[in-house]
Design a protein around this motif. Sequence first.
Motif, PDB file in Angstrom:
ATOM      1  N   GLN A  19     142.987  -8.200  81.371  1.00 26.62           N
ATOM      2  CA  GLN A  19     142.506  -7.113  80.581  1.00 26.62           C
ATOM      3  C   GLN A  19     140.993  -6.970  80.764  1.00 26.62           C
ATOM      4  O   GLN A  19     140.290  -7.943  80.961  1.00 26.62           O
ATOM      5  N   GLU A  20     140.552  -5.743  80.677  1.00 27.15           N
ATOM      6  CA  GLU A  20     139.133  -5.448  80.811  1.00 27.15           C
ATOM      7  C   GLU A  20     138.390  -5.871  79.544  1.00 27.15           C
ATOM      8  O   GLU A  20     138.861  -5.632  78.430  1.00 27.15           O
ATOM      9  N   GLN A  21     137.227  -6.488  79.731  1.00 29.72           N
ATOM     10  CA  GLN A  21     136.454  -6.944  78.587  1.00 29.72           C
ATOM     11  C   GLN A  21     134.967  -6.802  78.870  1.00 29.72           C
ATOM     12  O   GLN A  21     134.474  -7.218  79.915  1.00 29.72           O
ATOM     13  N   LEU A  22     134.258  -6.209  77.925  1.00 31.09           N
ATOM     14  CA  LEU A  22     132.814  -6.057  77.994  1.00 31.09           C
ATOM     15  C   LEU A  22     132.243  -6.689  76.727  1.00 31.09           C
ATOM     16  O   LEU A  22     132.605  -6.288  75.616  1.00 31.09           O
ATOM     17  N   VAL A  23     131.355  -7.662  76.887  1.00 30.28           N
ATOM     18  CA  VAL A  23     130.818  -8.405  75.758  1.00 30.28           C
ATOM     19  C   VAL A  23     129.300  -8.320  75.769  1.00 30.28           C
ATOM     20  O   VAL A  23     128.650  -8.861  76.660  1.00 30.28           O
ATOM     21  N   GLU A  24     128.746  -7.656  74.748  1.00 26.93           N
ATOM     22  CA  GLU A  24     127.301  -7.512  74.625  1.00 26.93           C
ATOM     23  C   GLU A  24     126.707  -8.722  73.903  1.00 26.93           C
ATOM     24  O   GLU A  24     127.361  -9.345  73.073  1.00 26.93           O
ATOM     25  N   SER A  25     125.447  -9.001  74.208  1.00 32.14           N
ATOM     26  CA  SER A  25     124.724 -10.054  73.527  1.00 32.14           C
ATOM     27  C   SER A  25     123.230  -9.744  73.581  1.00 32.14           C
ATOM     28  O   SER A  25     122.791  -8.892  74.344  1.00 32.14           O
ATOM     29  N   GLY A  26     122.462 -10.442  72.767  1.00 34.75           N
ATOM     30  CA  GLY A  26     121.019 -10.294  72.780  1.00 34.75           C
ATOM     31  C   GLY A  26     120.444  -9.515  71.620  1.00 34.75           C
ATOM     32  O   GLY A  26     119.215  -9.403  71.497  1.00 34.75           O
ATOM     33  N   GLY A  27     121.287  -8.973  70.764  1.00 35.31           N
ATOM     34  CA  GLY A  27     120.796  -8.241  69.614  1.00 35.31           C
ATOM     35  C   GLY A  27     120.258  -9.171  68.546  1.00 35.31           C
ATOM     36  O   GLY A  27     120.436 -10.385  68.606  1.00 35.31           O
ATOM     37  N   GLY A  28     119.593  -8.591  67.559  1.00 37.21           N
ATOM     38  CA  GLY A  28     119.044  -9.367  66.471  1.00 37.21           C
ATOM     39  C   GLY A  28     117.936  -8.619  65.771  1.00 37.21           C
ATOM     40  O   GLY A  28     117.743  -7.424  65.979  1.00 37.21           O
ATOM     41  N   LEU A  29     117.208  -9.344  64.921  1.00 40.73           N
ATOM     42  CA  LEU A  29     116.087  -8.773  64.174  1.00 40.73           C
ATOM     43  C   LEU A  29     114.815  -8.926  64.990  1.00 40.73           C
ATOM     44  O   LEU A  29     114.441 -10.041  65.358  1.00 40.73           O
ATOM     45  N   VAL A  30     114.143  -7.808  65.253  1.00 39.44           N
ATOM     46  CA  VAL A  30     112.953  -7.792  66.093  1.00 39.44           C
ATOM     47  C   VAL A  30     111.843  -7.017  65.387  1.00 39.44           C
ATOM     48  O   VAL A  30     112.106  -6.020  64.721  1.00 39.44           O
ATOM     49  N   GLN A  31     110.614  -7.458  65.555  1.00 40.15           N
ATOM     50  CA  GLN A  31     109.477  -6.765  64.969  1.00 40.15           C
ATOM     51  C   GLN A  31     109.097  -5.553  65.807  1.00 40.15           C
ATOM     52  O   GLN A  31     109.208  -5.566  67.039  1.00 40.15           O
ATOM     53  N   ALA A  32     108.662  -4.502  65.144  1.00 41.38           N
ATOM     54  CA  ALA A  32     108.200  -3.311  65.846  1.00 41.38           C
ATOM     55  C   ALA A  32     107.081  -3.666  66.818  1.00 41.38           C
ATOM     56  O   ALA A  32     106.209  -4.476  66.510  1.00 41.38           O
ATOM     57  N   GLY A  33     107.124  -3.057  67.993  1.00 40.21           N
ATOM     58  CA  GLY A  33     106.143  -3.331  69.024  1.00 40.21           C
ATOM     59  C   GLY A  33     106.557  -4.410  69.999  1.00 40.21           C
ATOM     60  O   GLY A  33     105.932  -4.561  71.058  1.00 40.21           O
ATOM     61  N   GLY A  34     107.592  -5.146  69.671  1.00 39.19           N
ATOM     62  CA  GLY A  34     108.065  -6.199  70.538  1.00 39.19           C
ATOM     63  C   GLY A  34     109.011  -5.692  71.609  1.00 39.19           C
ATOM     64  O   GLY A  34     109.271  -4.495  71.722  1.00 39.19           O
ATOM     65  N   SER A  35     109.530  -6.611  72.387  1.00 37.84           N
ATOM     66  CA  SER A  35     110.461  -6.292  73.463  1.00 37.84           C
ATOM     67  C   SER A  35     111.735  -7.100  73.303  1.00 37.84           C
ATOM     68  O   SER A  35     111.737  -8.176  72.692  1.00 37.84           O
ATOM     69  N   LEU A  36     112.801  -6.587  73.888  1.00 40.39           N
ATOM     70  CA  LEU A  36     114.104  -7.219  73.761  1.00 40.39           C
ATOM     71  C   LEU A  36     114.945  -6.870  74.975  1.00 40.39           C
ATOM     72  O   LEU A  36     114.823  -5.769  75.528  1.00 40.39           O
ATOM     73  N   THR A  37     115.783  -7.799  75.395  1.00 41.87           N
ATOM     74  CA  THR A  37     116.696  -7.563  76.502  1.00 41.87           C
ATOM     75  C   THR A  37     118.130  -7.824  76.058  1.00 41.87           C
ATOM     76  O   THR A  37     118.445  -8.904  75.557  1.00 41.87           O
ATOM     77  N   LEU A  38     118.972  -6.832  76.223  1.00 42.42           N
ATOM     78  CA  LEU A  38     120.387  -6.947  75.931  1.00 42.42           C
ATOM     79  C   LEU A  38     121.158  -7.241  77.211  1.00 42.42           C
ATOM     80  O   LEU A  38     120.776  -6.792  78.290  1.00 42.42           O
ATOM     81  N   SER A  39     122.253  -7.971  77.083  1.00 40.57           N
ATOM     82  CA  SER A  39     123.109  -8.283  78.214  1.00 40.57           C
ATOM     83  C   SER A  39     124.536  -7.852  77.913  1.00 40.57           C
ATOM     84  O   SER A  39     124.957  -7.827  76.758  1.00 40.57           O
ATOM     85  N   CYS A  40     125.268  -7.526  78.960  1.00 36.84           N
ATOM     86  CA  CYS A  40     126.675  -7.182  78.833  1.00 36.84           C
ATOM     87  C   CYS A  40     127.432  -7.870  79.950  1.00 36.84           C
ATOM     88  O   CYS A  40     127.245  -7.537  81.128  1.00 36.84           O
ATOM     89  N   ALA A  41     128.269  -8.825  79.590  1.00 43.75           N
ATOM     90  CA  ALA A  41     129.085  -9.553  80.549  1.00 43.75           C
ATOM     91  C   ALA A  41     130.438  -8.869  80.688  1.00 43.75           C
ATOM     92  O   ALA A  41     131.113  -8.611  79.689  1.00 43.75           O
ATOM     93  N   VAL A  42     130.829  -8.580  81.919  1.00 43.66           N
ATOM     94  CA  VAL A  42     132.046  -7.819  82.200  1.00 43.66           C
ATOM     95  C   VAL A  42     133.060  -8.698  82.906  1.00 43.66           C
ATOM     96  O   VAL A  42     132.723  -9.445  83.828  1.00 43.66           O
ATOM     97  N   SER A  43     134.311  -8.603  82.495  1.00 43.28           N
ATOM     98  CA  SER A  43     135.392  -9.331  83.141  1.00 43.28           C
ATOM     99  C   SER A  43     136.648  -8.472  83.156  1.00 43.28           C
ATOM    100  O   SER A  43     136.763  -7.496  82.415  1.00 43.28           O
ATOM    101  N   GLY A  44     137.589  -8.826  84.016  1.00 38.47           N
ATOM    102  CA  GLY A  44     138.853  -8.121  84.065  1.00 38.47           C
ATOM    103  C   GLY A  44     138.862  -6.857  84.895  1.00 38.47           C
ATOM    104  O   GLY A  44     139.858  -6.123  84.887  1.00 38.47           O
ATOM    105  N   LEU A  45     137.791  -6.579  85.607  1.00 38.85           N
ATOM    106  CA  LEU A  45     137.732  -5.425  86.488  1.00 38.85           C
ATOM    107  C   LEU A  45     136.795  -5.703  87.655  1.00 38.85           C
ATOM    108  O   LEU A  45     136.014  -6.660  87.614  1.00 38.85           O
TER     109      LEU A  45
END
Length: 124
Positions: free
Chosen positions: A1-27
């Motif tokens: 089965q196809e699966q997409l799993v996001e990670s990297g979210g959270g509480l961040v202060q304005a002006g900062g930077s953040l990187t989100l990831s998405c791991a994909v499997s099943g395709l």
Amino acid sequence: QEQLVESGGGLVQAGGSLTLSCAVSGLTFSSYAMGWFRQGLGKEREFVAGISFSGGSTKYADSVKGRLTISRDNAKNTVYLQVNDLKPEDTAVYYCAARTWYSGSTNWNGADFWGKGTLVTVSS
């Protein structure tokens, strides 16, 4: 089965930077264009960024141009979204999506497969 799993979210202060990831499997990852969407509280889901099959082309929503970068690593079956200079209005659930066609001229309005999302909260 196809699966997409996001990670990297959270509480961040304005002006900062953040990187989100998405791991994909099943395709076959390289056969899909990848994208990011987001949905704020009480708002509809909106397109943020898209990337072509091998990462050579990208498409960004006008509202976020200049502050974010989408990228992918086909060897790791992973797509990323880097957001700089975070603002309170960036607060939303961010969704990873896969689709069999790429568009670099218009915002994406659909996809074949979706992740469950990761929450990004930006404090002022």
